[in-house]
Design an enzyme around this catalytic site. Structure first.
Site, PDB file in Angstrom:
ATOM      1  N   ARG A  22      48.254  -9.167   4.982  1.00  0.00           N
ATOM      2  CA  ARG A  22      47.754  -9.940   3.846  1.00  0.00           C
ATOM      3  C   ARG A  22      48.227  -9.439   2.491  1.00  0.00           C
ATOM      4  O   ARG A  22      47.962 -10.056   1.480  1.00  0.00           O
ATOM      5  CB  ARG A  22      46.222  -9.930   3.864  1.00  0.00           C
TER       6      ARG A  22
ATOM      7  N   ASP B 271      46.438  -9.254  17.734  1.00  0.00           N
ATOM      8  CA  ASP B 271      45.186  -8.553  17.440  1.00  0.00           C
ATOM      9  C   ASP B 271      44.712  -7.848  18.702  1.00  0.00           C
ATOM     10  O   ASP B 271      44.958  -8.335  19.806  1.00  0.00           O
ATOM     11  CB  ASP B 271      44.121  -9.558  16.971  1.00  0.00           C
TER      12      ASP B 271
ATOM     13  N   TYR C 153      33.757  -2.668  20.244  1.00  0.00           N
ATOM     14  CA  TYR C 153      33.682  -3.996  19.617  1.00  0.00           C
ATOM     15  C   TYR C 153      32.855  -4.966  20.452  1.00  0.00           C
ATOM     16  O   TYR C 153      32.074  -5.756  19.943  1.00  0.00           O
ATOM     17  CB  TYR C 153      35.083  -4.591  19.459  1.00  0.00           C
TER      18      TYR C 153
END
Length: 367
Positions: free
Chosen positions: A41, A86, A164
């Site tokens: 980004r 990812d 996660y």
């Protein structure tokens, strides 16, 4: 350009193999450099490409993954590309739903709460069926790179993915996930084993698709102490390296170098150095000389400039890089940051980092 899917055969000849040579411990003219989250980004073109797309929809588009992987290489003379993807595509392959919530990050709609929830996961995963889109992205990108630099594939490591899946997203303490290790050790091992088996097939599939190196991200190692790491992380990290290598041999696939990056796990550096990986990645919280003393001369080190150093003026970045190269030595070493690039970083400063590594390492090698 990232058009038309070709088969994982007849790849273009590699023109710059510096990264692979350093990973294997061969001599290099300059120290190779790449950045974690280099496709990211901080680049305006990344934001443009991603603007209209849901994050995981982007991950499932080979064409977009290819474009995002190539963007930083158009700007900077990096020595490796890393496929845009990812780590949470693996829990998705196990049947869990993950969404990217703006301002919050990845979020599991139904995290694992009880041991019984493990039964909801796919017990046998066909990685080609579930993650074939990553393999397609790798093949497409490998062709589109035209041999410019090697392409790195990756996966999250079992403990990091488990944390996660239980926390349901990011966490500062990982208390829910760690409570499983203390309260449900057997179930934790069942889950870690399931993850490791999928990761092994996933990494082998990435090499079959064209990945020329592999990195395993144990990003949440710092939440474990030496004992928990020894019991719940290290055995699987070791096993993944061993199993991937033996499957690559069985399937007559290239034996690619493997990198282990266990963030904040300096307490385990000695063990990681003997875990079967050619390269050990380091975060910025350890002194290069100390790391070298602990891992010995048989593995390559990768890292470890503090990502925030890129906020410094360009001259200062050059000085920090020079010091880092003098501390690590220019051989058996791959320059990188100690973690990923942040979204608000100036691309010009990333360029200054890459160029400083090349210039200073060449200078040191000559003299």
């Amino acid at each position: 350009t990232c058009s038309l899917l070709r088969s994982p055969k007849g790849f273009p000849k590699l023109k710059n193999d510096t990264f692979l040579r350093a990973a294997r411990g061969e001599e290099t003219e300059h120290t190779p450099v790449w950045c974690m989250r280099q496709a990211g980004r901080y680049l305006p073109e990344f934001l443009e490409t991603r603007a209209s797309q849901d994050f995981f929809a982007t991950c499932r588009s080979p064409k977009l993954c290819c474009e995002l992987t190539l963007q930083p290489l158009r700007r900077f003379p990096l020595d490796a590309a890393i496929i845009f993807s990812d780590i949470l595509v693996v829990p998705q392959a196990l049947g869990m739903e993950v969404v990217m919530v703006p301002g919050k990050g990845p979020t599991f709609t139904e995290p694992l709460k009880e041991v019984e929830d493990l039964l909801k996961l796919r017990q046998k995963v066909d990685v080609t069926a579930e993650l074939g889109y990553v393999f397609q992205a790798i093949t497409l990108t490998r062709h589109s790179l035209e041999g410019k630099v090697p392409l790195i594939g990756f996966s999250g490591a079992p403990w990091t993915l488990m944390s996660y899946m239980i926390e349901g997203g990011g966490s500062t303490t990982m208390a829910k996930a760690k409570s499983w290790l203390y309260r449900h050790p057997e179930a934790s091992h069942r889950l870690l084993r399931l993850l490791a088996d999928v990761i092994i097939d996933y990494l082998v599939g990435q090499v079959a698709a064209g990945a020329q190196a592999l990195q395993l991200f144990e990003s949440h190692a710092g939440h474990l102490g030496p004992e928990l790491f020894q019991d719940f992380a290290l055995p699987y990290i070791r096993d993944i390296a061993q199993a991937v290598k033996s499957k690559l041999k069985e399937e007559a696939l290239p034996l690619v170098p493997m990198i282990i990056f266990a963030k904040d796990a300096h307490y385990a550096l000695r063990d990681l150095a003997h875990a079967g990986y050619e390269v050990v990645g380091l975060d910025w919280t350890i002194r290069p000389q100390e790391a070298r003393a602990q891992v010995g001369k048989e593995v390559t080190l990768q890292g470890n400039l503090d990502p925030c150093a890129l906020y410094a003026p360009k001259e200062k970045i050059g000085e920090l890089v020079k010091k880092m190269l003098e501390s690590f030595g220019t051989q058996r070493y791959i320059a990188n940051l100690g973690h990923g690039l942040y979204p608000d970083m100036n691309p010009e400063h990333v360029g200054a980092f890459v160029e400083a590594v090349h210039a200073h390492s060449r200078h040191i090698n000559k003299h």
